[in-house]
Scaffold this motif. Structure first.
Motif, PDB file in Angstrom:
ATOM      1  N   TYR A  81       0.833  -1.187   0.000  1.00 16.10           N
ATOM      2  CA  TYR A  81       0.000   0.000   0.000  1.00 16.10           C
ATOM      3  C   TYR A  81       0.879   1.252   0.000  1.00 16.10           C
ATOM      4  O   TYR A  81       1.686   1.450   0.907  1.00 16.10           O
ATOM      5  CB  TYR A  81      -0.918   0.004   1.226  1.00 16.10           C
ATOM      6  CG  TYR A  81      -1.722   1.272   1.323  1.00 16.10           C
ATOM      7  CD1 TYR A  81      -2.788   1.503   0.474  1.00 16.10           C
ATOM      8  CD2 TYR A  81      -1.382   2.247   2.247  1.00 16.10           C
ATOM      9  CE1 TYR A  81      -3.515   2.674   0.544  1.00 16.10           C
ATOM     10  CE2 TYR A  81      -2.102   3.426   2.321  1.00 16.10           C
ATOM     11  CZ  TYR A  81      -3.172   3.632   1.468  1.00 16.10           C
ATOM     12  OH  TYR A  81      -3.881   4.796   1.533  1.00 16.10           O
ATOM     13  N   ASP A  82       0.740   2.061  -1.019  1.00 15.77           N
ATOM     14  CA  ASP A  82       1.395   3.362  -1.144  1.00 15.77           C
ATOM     15  C   ASP A  82       2.924   3.310  -1.039  1.00 15.77           C
ATOM     16  O   ASP A  82       3.546   4.179  -0.440  1.00 15.77           O
ATOM     17  CB  ASP A  82       0.830   4.364  -0.137  1.00 15.77           C
ATOM     18  CG  ASP A  82       1.198   5.803  -0.508  1.00 15.77           C
ATOM     19  OD1 ASP A  82       1.197   6.122  -1.713  1.00 15.77           O
ATOM     20  OD2 ASP A  82       1.509   6.601   0.394  1.00 15.77           O
ATOM     21  N   THR A  84       6.465   2.553  -3.544  1.00 18.41           N
ATOM     22  CA  THR A  84       7.094   2.247  -4.822  1.00 18.41           C
ATOM     23  C   THR A  84       8.531   1.880  -4.524  1.00 18.41           C
ATOM     24  O   THR A  84       9.217   2.581  -3.774  1.00 18.41           O
ATOM     25  CB  THR A  84       7.025   3.457  -5.778  1.00 18.41           C
ATOM     26  OG1 THR A  84       5.651   3.755  -6.049  1.00 18.41           O
ATOM     27  CG2 THR A  84       7.739   3.170  -7.088  1.00 18.41           C
ATOM     28  N   ARG A 100       7.217   6.652  -0.866  1.00 18.15           N
ATOM     29  CA  ARG A 100       5.750   6.723  -0.873  1.00 18.15           C
ATOM     30  C   ARG A 100       5.266   6.989  -2.291  1.00 18.15           C
ATOM     31  O   ARG A 100       5.679   7.942  -2.939  1.00 18.15           O
ATOM     32  CB  ARG A 100       5.256   7.822   0.047  1.00 18.15           C
ATOM     33  CG  ARG A 100       5.335   7.472   1.489  1.00 18.15           C
ATOM     34  CD  ARG A 100       4.531   8.467   2.322  1.00 18.15           C
ATOM     35  NE  ARG A 100       4.524   8.034   3.687  1.00 18.15           N
ATOM     36  CZ  ARG A 100       5.262   8.590   4.649  1.00 18.15           C
ATOM     37  NH1 ARG A 100       6.030   9.615   4.376  1.00 18.15           N
ATOM     38  NH2 ARG A 100       5.206   8.120   5.865  1.00 18.15           N
ATOM     39  N   THR A 101       4.365   6.150  -2.755  1.00 18.52           N
ATOM     40  CA  THR A 101       3.810   6.304  -4.105  1.00 18.52           C
ATOM     41  C   THR A 101       3.119   7.654  -4.244  1.00 18.52           C
ATOM     42  O   THR A 101       3.201   8.292  -5.294  1.00 18.52           O
ATOM     43  CB  THR A 101       2.851   5.155  -4.426  1.00 18.52           C
ATOM     44  OG1 THR A 101       3.562   3.912  -4.278  1.00 18.52           O
ATOM     45  CG2 THR A 101       2.287   5.252  -5.829  1.00 18.52           C
ATOM     46  N   SER A 102       2.474   8.119  -3.200  1.00 17.47           N
ATOM     47  CA  SER A 102       1.790   9.417  -3.270  1.00 17.47           C
ATOM     48  C   SER A 102       2.786  10.545  -3.551  1.00 17.47           C
ATOM     49  O   SER A 102       2.476  11.485  -4.285  1.00 17.47           O
ATOM     50  CB  SER A 102       1.012   9.691  -1.984  1.00 17.47           C
ATOM     51  OG  SER A 102       1.859   9.637  -0.858  1.00 17.47           O
ATOM     52  N   GLU A 103       3.999  10.453  -2.992  1.00 19.93           N
ATOM     53  CA  GLU A 103       5.022  11.467  -3.262  1.00 19.93           C
ATOM     54  C   GLU A 103       5.505  11.385  -4.710  1.00 19.93           C
ATOM     55  O   GLU A 103       5.733  12.406  -5.357  1.00 19.93           O
ATOM     56  CB  GLU A 103       6.196  11.319  -2.303  1.00 19.93           C
ATOM     57  CG  GLU A 103       5.864  11.678  -0.879  1.00 19.93           C
ATOM     58  CD  GLU A 103       7.051  11.533   0.061  1.00 19.93           C
ATOM     59  OE1 GLU A 103       8.074  10.918  -0.327  1.00 19.93           O
ATOM     60  OE2 GLU A 103       6.959  12.029   1.188  1.00 19.93           O
ATOM     61  N   ARG A 105       3.778  10.179  -7.266  1.00 16.41           N
ATOM     62  CA  ARG A 105       2.682  10.664  -8.120  1.00 16.41           C
ATOM     63  C   ARG A 105       2.604  12.197  -8.112  1.00 16.41           C
ATOM     64  O   ARG A 105       2.359  12.813  -9.150  1.00 16.41           O
ATOM     65  CB  ARG A 105       1.350  10.072  -7.672  1.00 16.41           C
ATOM     66  CG  ARG A 105       1.188   8.604  -8.003  1.00 16.41           C
ATOM     67  CD  ARG A 105      -0.208   8.135  -7.550  1.00 16.41           C
ATOM     68  NE  ARG A 105      -0.304   6.714  -7.453  1.00 16.41           N
ATOM     69  CZ  ARG A 105      -0.546   5.893  -8.469  1.00 16.41           C
ATOM     70  NH1 ARG A 105      -0.720   6.387  -9.664  1.00 16.41           N
ATOM     71  NH2 ARG A 105      -0.618   4.589  -8.274  1.00 16.41           N
ATOM     72  N   ARG A 106       2.793  12.789  -6.968  1.00 15.95           N
ATOM     73  CA  ARG A 106       2.789  14.265  -6.881  1.00 15.95           C
ATOM     74  C   ARG A 106       3.891  14.851  -7.751  1.00 15.95           C
ATOM     75  O   ARG A 106       3.675  15.794  -8.506  1.00 15.95           O
ATOM     76  CB  ARG A 106       2.949  14.706  -5.431  1.00 15.95           C
ATOM     77  CG  ARG A 106       2.960  16.208  -5.258  1.00 15.95           C
ATOM     78  CD  ARG A 106       2.974  16.580  -3.764  1.00 15.95           C
ATOM     79  NE  ARG A 106       3.296  17.981  -3.649  1.00 15.95           N
ATOM     80  CZ  ARG A 106       4.433  18.450  -3.185  1.00 15.95           C
ATOM     81  NH1 ARG A 106       5.378  17.639  -2.745  1.00 15.95           N
ATOM     82  NH2 ARG A 106       4.652  19.742  -3.118  1.00 15.95           N
ATOM     83  N   ARG A 109       2.935  14.458 -11.412  1.00 18.81           N
ATOM     84  CA  ARG A 109       1.899  15.435 -11.815  1.00 18.81           C
ATOM     85  C   ARG A 109       2.532  16.797 -12.089  1.00 18.81           C
ATOM     86  O   ARG A 109       2.181  17.469 -13.058  1.00 18.81           O
ATOM     87  CB  ARG A 109       0.826  15.565 -10.730  1.00 18.81           C
ATOM     88  CG  ARG A 109      -0.229  14.497 -10.768  1.00 18.81           C
ATOM     89  CD  ARG A 109      -1.426  14.837  -9.893  1.00 18.81           C
ATOM     90  NE  ARG A 109      -1.070  15.116  -8.506  1.00 18.81           N
ATOM     91  CZ  ARG A 109      -0.991  14.190  -7.545  1.00 18.81           C
ATOM     92  NH1 ARG A 109      -1.252  12.923  -7.827  1.00 18.81           N
ATOM     93  NH2 ARG A 109      -0.665  14.531  -6.324  1.00 18.81           N
TER      94      ARG A 109
END
Length: 138
Positions: A81-82, A84, A100-103, A105-106, A109
């Protein structure tokens, strides 16, 4: 508008020992080199005791957050979960970090906003690149 994006991320170094260490790393994207991203690690996180920076394709990072990608020196894959995983293969061995995948992805983007995927060629200075390539040919 700035032509460079830098984003600090926390990277967990995964070692063969049970202890993992968290270090700050920096993801960097430069519009003047639109196909590449760089990930830099501080001196304290490297065997050589100097800052180390790895360069690889933005597309590899984009693909790697969704599914395993890469067969060369840099490989990227999702993990749990989250997270990479980014693997760096060198003659000295393999370094594996969890980010962290969220970082990621940010960061992606922000890079996409700066240079949309598929439009990278519009940001290349082919005349300058050719001049540099041929400079030493004479």
């Amino acid at each position: 508008m700035s032509t460079v994006i830098e984003q600090a991320v926390q990277a967990r170094l995964v070692a063969s020992t049970p202890r993992t260490e968290t270090v700050s790393a920096t993801l960097r994207y430069d519009r003047e080199d639109p196909f590449a991203v760089r990930m830099a690690f501080p001196a304290r996180a490297t065997l050589e005791g100097v800052e180390v920076s790895w360069e690889f394709s933005r597309e590899l990072l984009v693909t790697g957050v969704e599914e395993p990608a890469g067969v060369g020196d840099v490989r990227v894959r999702p993990f749990g979960y989250d997270r990479t995983v980014v693997e760096f293969h060198a003659p000295e061995g393999v370094a594996m970090v969890h980010v962290r995948t969220s970082e990621v992805r940010r960061f992606l983007r922000r890079a996409q906003h700066l240079v949309p995927a598929g439009c990278e060629h519009q940001f290349l200075d082919l005349d300058q690149d050719l001049t540099e390539l041929l400079r030493d040919a004479c």
